[in-house]
Design a protein around this motif. Structure first.
Motif, mmCIF file in Angstrom:
data_model
loop_
_atom_site.group_PDB
_atom_site.id
_atom_site.type_symbol
_atom_site.label_atom_id
_atom_site.label_comp_id
_atom_site.label_asym_id
_atom_site.label_seq_id
_atom_site.Cartn_x
_atom_site.Cartn_y
_atom_site.Cartn_z
ATOM 1 N N UNK A 11 -6.993 -1.396 -2.891
ATOM 2 C CA UNK A 11 -7.014 -2.784 -3.359
ATOM 3 C C UNK A 11 -7.298 -2.858 -4.856
ATOM 4 N N UNK A 12 -8.140 -1.962 -5.364
ATOM 5 C CA UNK A 12 -8.464 -1.964 -6.797
ATOM 6 C C UNK A 12 -7.222 -1.743 -7.649
ATOM 7 N N UNK A 13 -6.387 -0.793 -7.252
ATOM 8 C CA UNK A 13 -5.194 -0.503 -8.049
ATOM 9 C C UNK A 13 -4.238 -1.683 -8.079
ATOM 10 N N UNK A 14 -4.172 -2.437 -6.984
ATOM 11 C CA UNK A 14 -3.280 -3.597 -6.927
ATOM 12 C C UNK A 14 -3.879 -4.793 -7.671
ATOM 13 N N UNK A 15 -5.188 -4.953 -7.597
ATOM 14 C CA UNK A 15 -5.836 -6.024 -8.348
ATOM 15 C C UNK A 15 -5.681 -5.800 -9.851
ATOM 16 N N UNK A 16 -5.648 -4.541 -10.281
ATOM 17 C CA UNK A 16 -5.438 -4.239 -11.687
ATOM 18 C C UNK A 16 -4.069 -4.723 -12.138
ATOM 19 N N UNK A 17 -3.063 -4.596 -11.275
ATOM 20 C CA UNK A 17 -1.723 -5.083 -11.605
ATOM 21 C C UNK A 17 -1.734 -6.605 -11.795
ATOM 22 N N UNK A 18 -2.477 -7.297 -10.925
ATOM 23 C CA UNK A 18 -2.548 -8.752 -11.076
ATOM 24 C C UNK A 18 -3.279 -9.124 -12.350
ATOM 25 N N UNK A 19 -4.334 -8.391 -12.690
ATOM 26 C CA UNK A 19 -5.047 -8.653 -13.943
ATOM 27 C C UNK A 19 -4.119 -8.463 -15.142
ATOM 28 N N UNK A 41 0.271 -11.207 -2.868
ATOM 29 C CA UNK A 41 -0.213 -10.005 -2.190
ATOM 30 C C UNK A 41 0.200 -10.000 -0.725
ATOM 31 N N UNK A 42 0.235 -8.795 -0.174
ATOM 32 C CA UNK A 42 0.472 -8.619 1.251
ATOM 33 C C UNK A 42 -0.390 -7.469 1.745
ATOM 34 N N UNK A 43 -0.691 -7.450 3.052
ATOM 35 C CA UNK A 43 -1.525 -6.384 3.619
ATOM 36 C C UNK A 43 -0.742 -5.090 3.737
ATOM 37 N N UNK A 44 -1.457 -3.979 3.520
ATOM 38 C CA UNK A 44 -0.887 -2.672 3.814
ATOM 39 C C UNK A 44 -0.987 -2.409 5.322
ATOM 40 N N UNK A 45 -0.676 -1.207 5.720
ATOM 41 C CA UNK A 45 -0.665 -0.845 7.144
ATOM 42 C C UNK A 45 -1.999 -1.170 7.814
ATOM 43 N N UNK A 72 -6.220 -1.953 2.969
ATOM 44 C CA UNK A 72 -6.122 -2.612 1.679
ATOM 45 C C UNK A 72 -4.921 -3.527 1.574
ATOM 46 N N UNK A 73 -4.615 -3.930 0.357
ATOM 47 C CA UNK A 73 -3.491 -4.832 0.109
ATOM 48 C C UNK A 73 -2.693 -4.317 -1.078
ATOM 49 N N UNK A 74 -1.520 -4.912 -1.285
ATOM 50 C CA UNK A 74 -0.670 -4.526 -2.407
ATOM 51 C C UNK A 74 0.030 -5.764 -2.958
ATOM 52 N N UNK A 78 6.265 -9.933 -7.897
ATOM 53 C CA UNK A 78 5.830 -10.609 -9.121
ATOM 54 C C UNK A 78 6.977 -11.482 -9.586
ATOM 55 N N UNK A 79 6.867 -12.769 -9.321
ATOM 56 C CA UNK A 79 7.954 -13.705 -9.593
ATOM 57 C C UNK A 79 7.790 -14.382 -10.940
#
Length: 278
Positions: A11-19, A41-45, A72-74, A78-79
């Motif tokens: 989740x941290x790596x994906x939140x960094x992308x949003x930041x 965002x969407x849930x991972x497995x 986690x999530x991903x 990005x629209x």
């Protein structure tokens, strides 16, 4: 590494992308014609454990059976938000603003040593000398603005007056009273999410595009030029709302802190287990 650490790290790596996306929006809040992006965002497995083998004992249960543990999530996508920005009047004859969404000027750019046609909503235009007593219409970075036939727009250096009508026809009046006209190259983008940000307030087509260009944009030529809507003497401001972006930034930072706290707690638990073994 235990499961809670894996989940938090993902989740941290994906939140960094949003930041990064929010930071880019804020940095370009004053960029002419800039279009912000939004991340979803969407849930991972998700893994499910059926801890109750006897379904009869679950009669009357209102919640789903079993225990579901995610990893986690991903960022799902990005629209680019193509909403019209507000207009700022400048009264400068070479400033133009589109008053319809998804219409862009065509710009010729040198990309990796090759000529590439890219697109922009930045209507701050300039003239630049090119020799032989000629001037060229360019953007703020000196890249040529193209006409409807994908040719650079050049004219005599004696030009004194510029008029751009609502359908993108540029009329140049010279010192001797004569005038010439040329149609600005304008496209209407049907699928803006295909385009990539190329820097310098430009958008471009991705390499190895696997779809027909007609599904992405249409050149507004001939009768289609009547669909162009341009206002001379104005510039379109970015559609970034600083208040919204700051709110999203704070929410994302809080989510980031939660994930780092989860890693810290998992580390403390592992330390306790190791101390008990000793």
């Amino acid at each position: 590494m235990n499961r809670s650490m894996i989940t938090a790290t993902n989740s941290l790596s994906q939140l960094q992308k949003k930041l990064d996306i929010i930071s880019n929006n804020i940095a370009n809040s004053d960029t002419t014609g800039f279009k912000k992006k939004e991340a979803t965002f969407t849930d991972l497995l998700v893994q499910q454990f059926n801890n109750q083998p006897d379904s009869n004992k679950e009669t009357g249960r209102l919640t789903p059976t079993g225990i579901r543990i995610g990893v986690g999530s991903k960022v799902a996508k990005s629209d680019m938000v193509t909403a019209q920005g507000s207009l700022e009047q400048t009264d400068r004859s070479l400033d133009i603003a589109f008053t319809k969404e998804n219409q862009y000027l065509k710009v010729l750019v040198q990309d990796n040593g090759k000529n590439d046609v890219q697109f922009t909503r930045d209507g701050a235009l300039y003239v630049s000398p090119v020799g032989n007593n000629e001037m060229m219409l360019v953007n703020s970075d000196g890249n040529p603005i193209l006409n409807e036939n994908d040719q650079a727009i050049t004219f005599n250096k004696d030009a004194q007056k510029y008029n751009i009508d609502q359908n993108g026809k540029l009329t140049i009046t010279y010192a001797n009273g004569q005038s010439t006209s040329v149609n600005l190259g304008v496209v209407s983008v049907q699928n803006p999410q295909v385009l990539e940000q190329a820097g310098n307030n430009l958008l471009k087509l991705p390499q190895n595009l696997n779809t027909n260009l007609t599904n992405v944009y249409t050149n507004l030529t001939g009768a289609n030029r009547a669909n162009i809507s341009i206002e001379q003497g104005s510039l379109e401001k970015s559609n970034v709302d600083i208040g919204t972006e700051m709110t999203d930034l704070l929410k994302t930072e809080r989510s980031y802190q939660l994930q780092t706290r989860a890693i810290n707690i998992a580390d403390q638990m592992m330390g306790l287990v190791n101390s008990m073994r000793q």
